[in-house]
Design a protein around this motif. Structure first.
Motif, PDB file in Angstrom:
ATOM      1  N   PHE A  51      64.331 -54.408  87.306  1.00 58.93           N
ATOM      2  CA  PHE A  51      63.418 -53.294  87.993  1.00 58.93           C
ATOM      3  C   PHE A  51      63.130 -52.231  86.941  1.00 58.93           C
ATOM      4  N   VAL A  52      62.121 -51.680  87.494  1.00 62.02           N
ATOM      5  CA  VAL A  52      61.725 -50.394  86.670  1.00 62.02           C
ATOM      6  C   VAL A  52      61.784 -49.413  87.693  1.00 62.02           C
ATOM      7  N   ARG A  78      64.949 -49.250  73.637  1.00 59.86           N
ATOM      8  CA  ARG A  78      63.999 -49.478  74.080  1.00 59.86           C
ATOM      9  C   ARG A  78      63.501 -50.819  74.585  1.00 59.86           C
ATOM     10  N   ILE A  79      63.063 -50.927  76.020  1.00 62.17           N
ATOM     11  CA  ILE A  79      62.952 -52.381  76.568  1.00 62.17           C
ATOM     12  C   ILE A  79      61.475 -52.862  76.610  1.00 62.17           C
ATOM     13  N   HIS A  80      60.519 -52.001  76.246  1.00 52.61           N
ATOM     14  CA  HIS A  80      58.988 -52.014  76.296  1.00 52.61           C
ATOM     15  C   HIS A  80      58.303 -51.044  75.429  1.00 52.61           C
ATOM     16  N   PRO A  81      57.057 -51.508  74.775  1.00 55.75           N
ATOM     17  CA  PRO A  81      56.412 -50.518  73.972  1.00 55.75           C
ATOM     18  C   PRO A  81      55.911 -49.111  75.078  1.00 55.75           C
ATOM     19  N   GLN A 141      65.508 -59.617  77.058  1.00 63.42           N
ATOM     20  CA  GLN A 141      65.792 -60.591  78.020  1.00 63.42           C
ATOM     21  C   GLN A 141      67.025 -60.356  78.504  1.00 63.42           C
ATOM     22  N   TYR A 142      68.013 -60.391  77.453  1.00 67.13           N
ATOM     23  CA  TYR A 142      69.498 -60.141  77.550  1.00 67.13           C
ATOM     24  C   TYR A 142      69.742 -58.644  78.015  1.00 67.13           C
ATOM     25  N   TRP A 147      70.245 -52.845  81.455  1.00 63.72           N
ATOM     26  CA  TRP A 147      69.578 -51.572  81.391  1.00 63.72           C
ATOM     27  C   TRP A 147      68.791 -51.604  82.729  1.00 63.72           C
ATOM     28  N   LEU A 148      68.240 -52.735  83.101  1.00 62.86           N
ATOM     29  CA  LEU A 148      67.266 -52.742  84.434  1.00 62.86           C
ATOM     30  C   LEU A 148      67.862 -53.260  85.547  1.00 62.86           C
TER      31      LEU A 148
END
Length: 235
Positions: A51-52, A78-81, A141-142, A147-148
């Motif tokens: 989820f975000v 950070r998991i996405h730019p 992915q891991y 975290w999400l």
């Protein structure tokens, strides 16, 4: 709140009263201008079953001005730019990046759709002038399992939001375990996971720990993992 802003928010809230597999928007009657939302990761992406979580603050002159949106991540890197650990959501329509700007015809749903469209299998391509990064993909992915997903299950306190999260994992629990076990077998060498971001810290994966914690959370949500073993379904 101006009458224009109120009418617009009431109309937009009504759009979210129907069941959605993509979003959960948690409006509260006592303050329509401040609310949280969850985006579910697309099925065909690295963010599947994650989820975000976002916090929206709506200005009084909405929809002339865009909402303020904060990404909520309790720990980790950070998991996405486009999503920063300090909460910044980098989108031109929100005024946080250069490019096409907000216009009054845009909606909260449109913001959610735009952010969800960024959650794909090659997230590092969203970093300007960068190529796809297999290392970052594995890192994302891991770590997003914790975290999400797991962190949200631990830290969420709102009853409606918790009910949404628990309903999701009751429905998808078996497939979540299958996905994580596939990743466990595919990465059985235990290779260190790395991130291209300077502040990111390489990590030594422990899929078995994640699996154990995920099984507990799914069990607490009321899903029973019974029948043929997950491992036998994979093999």
């Amino acid at each position: 709140m101006t009458s224009t802003c109120m009418k617009r928010l009431l109309r937009e809230r009504e759009r979210f009263t129907k069941d959605s597999t993509e979003f959960f928007v948690n409006f509260k009657d006592d303050n329509l201008r401040s609310f949280e939302a969850y985006i579910t990761g697309p099925e065909d992406s690295l963010y599947r079953h994650k989820f975000v979580r976002l916090r929206f603050d709506i200005p009084e002159n909405y929809p002339l001005k865009p909402p303020k949106v904060k990404f909520i991540q309790h720990a980790g890197d950070r998991i996405h730019p486009n999503l920063y650990t300090d909460g910044k959501v980098c989108l031109s329509i929100l005024g946080t990046w250069h490019g096409p700007s907000w216009c009054p015809s845009m909606t909260i749903e449109g913001v959610l759709i735009t952010i969800r469209s960024l959650l794909d299998n090659k997230p590092y391509l969203h970093e300007p002038n960068q190529r796809d990064s297999a290392n970052f993909n594995r890192y994302v992915q891991y770590n997003t399992w914790r975290w999400l997903l797991l962190d949200y299950l631990v830290y969420e306190r709102d009853a409606d939001a918790k009910a949404f999260l628990n309903s999701y994992i009751r429905q998808h629990g078996v497939n979540m375990i299958l996905d994580l076990e596939r990743q466990t077998y595919a990465n059985s060498g235990g290779k260190e996971l790395t991130t291209p971001y300077k502040r990111g810290v390489p990590c030594q994966p422990s899929y078995e720990t994640l699996l154990a914690e995920l099984r507990i959370k799914i069990s607490h949500a009321g899903q029973v993992l019974s029948g043929p073993s997950v491992e036998s379904q994979i093999l």
